[in-house]
Design an enzyme around this catalytic site. Structure first.
Site, PDB file in Angstrom:
ATOM      1  N   GLY A   1      -3.998  21.137  -0.218  1.00  0.00           N
ATOM      2  CA  GLY A   1      -4.289  20.127  -1.245  1.00  0.00           C
ATOM      3  C   GLY A   1      -5.780  19.994  -1.485  1.00  0.00           C
ATOM      4  O   GLY A   1      -6.519  19.589  -0.598  1.00  0.00           O
TER       5      GLY A   1
ATOM      6  N   ASP B   1      -1.683   0.255  -4.281  1.00  0.00           N
ATOM      7  CA  ASP B   1      -1.061   1.581  -4.177  1.00  0.00           C
ATOM      8  C   ASP B   1       0.458   1.541  -4.344  1.00  0.00           C
ATOM      9  O   ASP B   1       1.074   2.576  -4.607  1.00  0.00           O
ATOM     10  CB  ASP B   1      -1.356   2.199  -2.799  1.00  0.00           C
ATOM     11  CG  ASP B   1      -2.774   2.766  -2.703  1.00  0.00           C
ATOM     12  OD1 ASP B   1      -3.563   2.541  -3.633  1.00  0.00           O
ATOM     13  OD2 ASP B   1      -3.073   3.426  -1.685  1.00  0.00           O
TER      14      ASP B   1
ATOM     15  N   HIS C   1     -38.459   6.306 -13.284  1.00  0.00           N
ATOM     16  CA  HIS C   1     -38.818   7.683 -12.963  1.00  0.00           C
ATOM     17  C   HIS C   1     -39.541   7.712 -11.619  1.00  0.00           C
ATOM     18  O   HIS C   1     -40.401   6.857 -11.385  1.00  0.00           O
ATOM     19  CB  HIS C   1     -39.745   8.250 -14.043  1.00  0.00           C
ATOM     20  CG  HIS C   1     -40.302   9.595 -13.688  1.00  0.00           C
ATOM     21  ND1 HIS C   1     -39.547  10.751 -13.766  1.00  0.00           N
ATOM     22  CD2 HIS C   1     -41.530   9.964 -13.221  1.00  0.00           C
ATOM     23  CE1 HIS C   1     -40.289  11.764 -13.376  1.00  0.00           C
ATOM     24  NE2 HIS C   1     -41.490  11.321 -13.032  1.00  0.00           N
TER      25      HIS C   1
ATOM     26  N   LEU D   1     -10.675  17.360   0.205  1.00  0.00           N
ATOM     27  CA  LEU D   1     -12.044  17.880   0.046  1.00  0.00           C
ATOM     28  C   LEU D   1     -13.043  17.057   0.849  1.00  0.00           C
ATOM     29  O   LEU D   1     -14.002  17.604   1.406  1.00  0.00           O
ATOM     30  CB  LEU D   1     -12.435  17.911  -1.434  1.00  0.00           C
ATOM     31  CG  LEU D   1     -11.587  18.849  -2.296  1.00  0.00           C
ATOM     32  CD1 LEU D   1     -12.050  18.815  -3.738  1.00  0.00           C
ATOM     33  CD2 LEU D   1     -11.614  20.282  -1.772  1.00  0.00           C
TER      34      LEU D   1
ATOM     35  N   GLY E   1       0.774  -1.238   0.000  1.00  0.00           N
ATOM     36  CA  GLY E   1       0.000   0.000   0.000  1.00  0.00           C
ATOM     37  C   GLY E   1       0.801   1.281   0.000  1.00  0.00           C
ATOM     38  O   GLY E   1       1.886   1.372  -0.604  1.00  0.00           O
TER      39      GLY E   1
HETATM   40  P1  FAD Z   1      -3.363  -0.612   1.807  1.00  0.00           P
HETATM   41  O1  FAD Z   1      -4.812  -0.525   1.994  1.00  0.00           O
HETATM   42  O2  FAD Z   1      -2.552   0.596   2.110  1.00  0.00           O
HETATM   43  O3  FAD Z   1      -2.869  -1.820   2.693  1.00  0.00           O
HETATM   44  C1  FAD Z   1      -1.512  -2.146   2.845  1.00  0.00           C
HETATM   45  C2  FAD Z   1      -1.371  -3.019   4.075  1.00  0.00           C
HETATM   46  O4  FAD Z   1      -0.054  -3.562   4.080  1.00  0.00           O
HETATM   47  C3  FAD Z   1      -1.516  -2.264   5.395  1.00  0.00           C
HETATM   48  O5  FAD Z   1      -2.413  -2.938   6.230  1.00  0.00           O
HETATM   49  C4  FAD Z   1      -0.109  -2.284   5.998  1.00  0.00           C
HETATM   50  O6  FAD Z   1      -0.103  -2.343   7.409  1.00  0.00           O
HETATM   51  C5  FAD Z   1       0.438  -3.583   5.406  1.00  0.00           C
HETATM   52  N1  FAD Z   1       1.889  -3.642   5.314  1.00  0.00           N
HETATM   53  C6  FAD Z   1       2.732  -2.739   4.761  1.00  0.00           C
HETATM   54  N2  FAD Z   1       4.006  -3.175   4.821  1.00  0.00           N
HETATM   55  C7  FAD Z   1       3.969  -4.388   5.422  1.00  0.00           C
HETATM   56  C8  FAD Z   1       4.949  -5.354   5.757  1.00  0.00           C
HETATM   57  N3  FAD Z   1       6.238  -5.178   5.431  1.00  0.00           N
HETATM   58  N4  FAD Z   1       4.561  -6.473   6.387  1.00  0.00           N
HETATM   59  C9  FAD Z   1       3.258  -6.688   6.711  1.00  0.00           C
HETATM   60  N5  FAD Z   1       2.277  -5.819   6.398  1.00  0.00           N
HETATM   61  C10 FAD Z   1       2.630  -4.685   5.747  1.00  0.00           C
HETATM   62  N6  FAD Z   1     -10.013   4.567  -2.157  1.00  0.00           N
HETATM   63  C11 FAD Z   1     -11.208   4.320  -2.739  1.00  0.00           C
HETATM   64  O7  FAD Z   1     -11.258   3.573  -3.711  1.00  0.00           O
HETATM   65  N7  FAD Z   1     -12.358   4.883  -2.268  1.00  0.00           N
HETATM   66  C12 FAD Z   1     -12.358   5.744  -1.220  1.00  0.00           C
HETATM   67  O8  FAD Z   1     -13.408   6.236  -0.808  1.00  0.00           O
HETATM   68  C13 FAD Z   1     -11.119   6.033  -0.591  1.00  0.00           C
HETATM   69  N8  FAD Z   1     -11.079   6.865   0.455  1.00  0.00           N
HETATM   70  C14 FAD Z   1      -9.885   7.103   1.073  1.00  0.00           C
HETATM   71  C15 FAD Z   1      -9.853   7.979   2.150  1.00  0.00           C
HETATM   72  C16 FAD Z   1      -8.676   8.243   2.800  1.00  0.00           C
HETATM   73  C17 FAD Z   1      -8.668   9.180   3.980  1.00  0.00           C
HETATM   74  C18 FAD Z   1      -7.480   7.581   2.385  1.00  0.00           C
HETATM   75  C19 FAD Z   1      -6.192   7.817   3.103  1.00  0.00           C
HETATM   76  C20 FAD Z   1      -7.491   6.720   1.303  1.00  0.00           C
HETATM   77  C21 FAD Z   1      -8.695   6.478   0.631  1.00  0.00           C
HETATM   78  N9  FAD Z   1      -8.750   5.628  -0.475  1.00  0.00           N
HETATM   79  C22 FAD Z   1      -9.949   5.408  -1.090  1.00  0.00           C
HETATM   80  C23 FAD Z   1      -7.539   4.965  -1.014  1.00  0.00           C
HETATM   81  C24 FAD Z   1      -7.483   3.507  -0.556  1.00  0.00           C
HETATM   82  O9  FAD Z   1      -7.498   3.458   0.851  1.00  0.00           O
HETATM   83  C25 FAD Z   1      -6.241   2.840  -1.091  1.00  0.00           C
HETATM   84  O10 FAD Z   1      -6.167   3.018  -2.491  1.00  0.00           O
HETATM   85  C26 FAD Z   1      -6.242   1.351  -0.790  1.00  0.00           C
HETATM   86  O11 FAD Z   1      -6.317   1.122   0.588  1.00  0.00           O
HETATM   87  C27 FAD Z   1      -4.995   0.676  -1.354  1.00  0.00           C
HETATM   88  O12 FAD Z   1      -5.057  -0.676  -1.060  1.00  0.00           O
HETATM   89  P2  FAD Z   1      -3.746  -1.571  -0.954  1.00  0.00           P
HETATM   90  O13 FAD Z   1      -4.236  -2.951  -0.735  1.00  0.00           O
HETATM   91  O14 FAD Z   1      -2.849  -1.298  -2.083  1.00  0.00           O
HETATM   92  O15 FAD Z   1      -2.949  -1.045   0.341  1.00  0.00           O
END
Ligand code: FAD
Length: 470
Positions: free
Chosen positions: A182, A316, A448, A188, A146
Site C-alpha cells: 500500500g 472515521d 523573504h 509511505l 473511529g
Molecule cells: P479514533 O481516533 O480512532 O478514536 C476512536 C476512539 O474510540 C478510540 O480511542 C477507541 O478506543 C474508542 N472506542 C471505540 N469503540 C468504543 C466503544 N464501544 N466504547 C468506548 N470507546 C470506544 N490523521 C491526520 O489528520 N494526520 C495525521 O498525521 C495522521 N496520521 C496517522 C498515522 C497513522 C499511523 C494512523 C493509523 C492514522 C493517522 N491519521 C492521521 C488518522 C487519524 O488518526 C484518524 O483520522 C483519527 O484518529 C480519527 O479520529 P476519530 O475521533 O474518528 O477516531
C-alpha cells in the site's frame, strides 16, 4: 455519581474529545466514554507517534547524509538507538494523552472508562474492564468510535512479522527488508521512517501511482524524492499472497503486475497499510435502531445525524476523509448544532497531508478532478529549488501548484510538495475559505527568504505566467 447527561460521547479520539470540549463550553453536561486510552488512534497509534518517529528518523538521516556538507563533522558515525527512539515517542504520546485528561477535567467533562454499548436509543451501557457496568442516560449521543487497520482477505496479520501501522510504531529492531503493501499515506510515512534508519524498503501499490488520491504531480515528485532515500516502488502490482513460514523470520509476498507477470518479494517484515475501516464492534447499534452501510460506516445526514435524530456520528466511523482534523471539525459541528447554532463544514477545504520528507499537502480540487469535471482552469507552478531559503537549508525538492478558474481566477486547488508543506498549506486553506483569486495571493507580501514565497510565485505563474524568480 451522575447517571443522566445532555450528551454522551462514545470514543475519545480527536472527534470525540474535541466534541466534548465544545459541548462543555456551550453548557452541555457531557460524559466521554473510552474503552482504551484517551486520545484515540490519533494520539496513541496514529498522528502523534508516527510524527515523533518521522522527526527522529529525519534527524538521523540528516546527521548521516548532510551534516558534513553543512560543515559539521561528527567524531564517529551516528548510530540508531531504536529503543530510545521508541521510548521518546512513547513519552510524547503519554504527555499528549495527559494533556487531553487535563482538558477534560478543566471543562468538567466526566470521563467514563469502559466499552460503551447501546442499551436503548437513550441509554449507553459502559462495561469496565473488571466487568462492572454503569448506565448513562443521554438526551443526545455521539458515536465517535473511529477506525481500525484494514486488511486484504487472504493476509494473516500476526502482529510480529506481518504487521499493521500499530506494530510498526513499536518495532524492537530496524528491519533489514521491509515490504510495504500500500503506497498511501501511512505506508509511505512509516516506510520513510525505516528507510531513513537503514531498511531496504519496497512499496507494492495496486494503483498506477502512489498517493493516488492526491494531485498526480505530487505523486510523481514524491516518487522521485523517496527513490533518493532508497525506497523502491512497484506500482500497478496486485498482491496475491503473503506467507510467513511458521516461526520463520522471513515473509514472502507474491504480486502480479498489470501484464500478469508474477514477482516475489522477501523481507523480514511486511507492513500491511491498505487503508482503515470504520470500527463499530461492541456498540450494539441494533438496540438503538441503527445499522452500518456496506462499507461498515454509520450513515449520517449533513448535520451528522443518524437515522435517530438525537444520535450523531463523526470522524472515521462516517463517510469522508479519515483525518484527525476532519474528525475535530465534525465534533465541533455536532456540539454547536445540538446547542442550536448553524455550523457548516466545507469538506472541499479539508487539507490532506503526507508527512514524508519532503512533505506533501493539498487542498481543494486536483488537476485530475478538474479535468474530469470539464471545468476550465489555469495552472501555475513554481519549483522549490528556485528559492533562496531552500538552497540555504538544502531542502530543494518539490514544487507548488496553484489551480484557478480560467475565467474568474478563483483558486480551486493548491498542491505543495516541499519541506514544511504541512504548514504551508494553511495559507491556501485561508485563501480558499475567503474565495481568493490567484491574483489575490500573488499580491500578498510574503516574507523573504521563506518557502512560502513559492506559493506567491506559483500564484503569479497562474495569473499570466508572471513568476518573478523563474
Ligand atoms: P479514533 O481516533 O480512532 O478514536 C476512536 C476512539 O474510540 C478510540 O480511542 C477507541 O478506543 C474508542 N472506542 C471505540 N469503540 C468504543 C466503544 N464501544 N466504547 C468506548 N470507546 C470506544 N490523521 C491526520 O489528520 N494526520 C495525521 O498525521 C495522521 N496520521 C496517522 C498515522 C497513522 C499511523 C494512523 C493509523 C492514522 C493517522 N491519521 C492521521 C488518522 C487519524 O488518526 C484518524 O483520522 C483519527 O484518529 C480519527 O479520529 P476519530 O475521533 O474518528 O477516531
Amino acid at each position: 455519581m451522575n447517571t443522566s447527561f445532555d450528551l454522551v460521547i462514545i470514543g475519545s479520539g480527536p472527534g470525540g474529545y474535541v466534541c466534548a470540549i465544545r459541548a462543555a463550553q456551550l453548557g452541555l453536561k457531557t460524559a466521554l466514554v473510552e474503552k482504551a486510552k484517551l486520545g484515540g488512534t490519533c494520539l496513541n497509534v496514529g498522528c502523534i507517534p508516527s510524527k515523533a518517529l518521522l522527526d527522529s528518523s529525519e534527524h538521523f538521516y540528516t546527521a548521516t547524509k548532510h551534516f558534513s556538507e553543512h560543515g559539521i563533522d561528527l567524531a564517529s558515525a551516528p548510530v540508531v538507538n531504536l529503543k530510545q527512539m521508541i521510548s521518546r515517542k512513547q513519552k510524547v504520546v503519554d504527555q499528549t494523552v495527559d494533556g487531553v485528561k487535563f482538558l477534560m477535567d478543566k471543562n468538567k467533562v466526566e470521563v467514563v472508562y469502559g466499552l460503551g454499548s447501546f442499551e436503548s436509543a437513550n441509554v449507553v451501557k459502559v462495561t469496565a474492564e473488571d466487568g462492572s457496568t454503569r448506565m448513562l442516560e443521554a438526551k443526545n449521543i455521539v458515536i465517535a468510535t473511529g477506525s481500525e487497520p484494514g486488511n486484504l482477505p487472504f493476509i494473516k496479520l500476526d502482529g510480529e512479522r506481518v504487521i499493521t501501522s500499530t506494530e510498526a510504531l513499536e518495532l524492537k529492531e530496524v528491519p533489514k527488508n521491509l515490504i510495504v503493501i500500500g503506497g498511501g499515506v501511512i505506508g509511505l510515512e512509516l516506510g520513510s521512517v525505516y528507510a531513513r534508519l537503514g531498511s531496504e524498503v519496497q512499496v507494492i501499490e495496486f494503483a498506477d501511482r502512489i498517493i493516488p488520491g492526491m494531485d498526480g504531480s505530487m505523486s510523481k515528485e514524491l516518487t522521485k524524492s523517496l527513490k533518493k532515500i532508497g525506497v523502491q516502488f512497484y506500482t500497478s502490482h496486485q498482491v496475491q499472497s503473503v506467507e510467513r513460514k511458521a516461526k520463520a523470520k522471513t515473509v514472502q509476498v507474491k504480486a502480479k503486475d498489470s501484464k500478469g507477470q508474477e514477482l516475489s518479494f522477501e523481507g523480514d517484515y511486511c507492513l500491511v497499510s491498505v487503508g482503515r475501516k470504520p470500527f463499530t464492534s461492541g456498540l450494539a447499534l441494533e438496540k438503538a435502531g441503527l445499522k452500518t452501510d456496506d462499507k461498515g460506516r454509520i450513515a449520517v445526514n449533513e448535520h451528522l445525524q443518524t437515522e435517530q435524530a438525537h444520535i450523531y456520528a463523526i470522524g472515521d466511523v462516517v463517510r469522508g476523509a479519515m483525518l484527525a482534523h476532519k474528525a475535530e471539525e465534525e465534533g465541533i459541528l455536532v456540539a454547536e448544532y445540538m446547542a442550536g447554532q448553524k455550523p457548516h463544514i466545507d469538506y472541499n477545504l479539508i487539507p490532506n497531508v503526507v508527512y514524508t520528507w519532503p512533505e506533501v499537502a493539498g487542498v481543494g480540487q486536483t488537476e485530475e478532478q478538474l479535468k474530469a469535471s470539464g471545468r476550465a482552469y489555469k495552472a501555475g507552478s513554481f519549483p522549490i529549488r528556485a528559492l533562496g531559503r531552500a538552497r540555504a537549508s538544502m531542502d530543494i525538492d518539490g514544487l507548488v501548484k496553484v489551480l484557478a478558474d480560467a475565467q474568474t481566477d478563483e483558486v480551486l486547488g493548491v498542491h505543495i510538495i516541499s519541506a514544511r508543506a504541512a504548514d504551508m498549506i494553511a495559507e491556501a486553506v485561508v485563501a480558499m475559505e475567503f474565495r481568493a483569486s490567484a491574483e489575490d495571493i500573488s499580491r500578498i507580501s510574503h516574507a523573504h527568504p521563506t518557502y512560502m514565497e513559492a506559493v506567491k510565485e506559483a500564484a503569479l505563474d497562474a495569473t499570466g505566467k508572471r513568476a518573478l524568480h523563474m
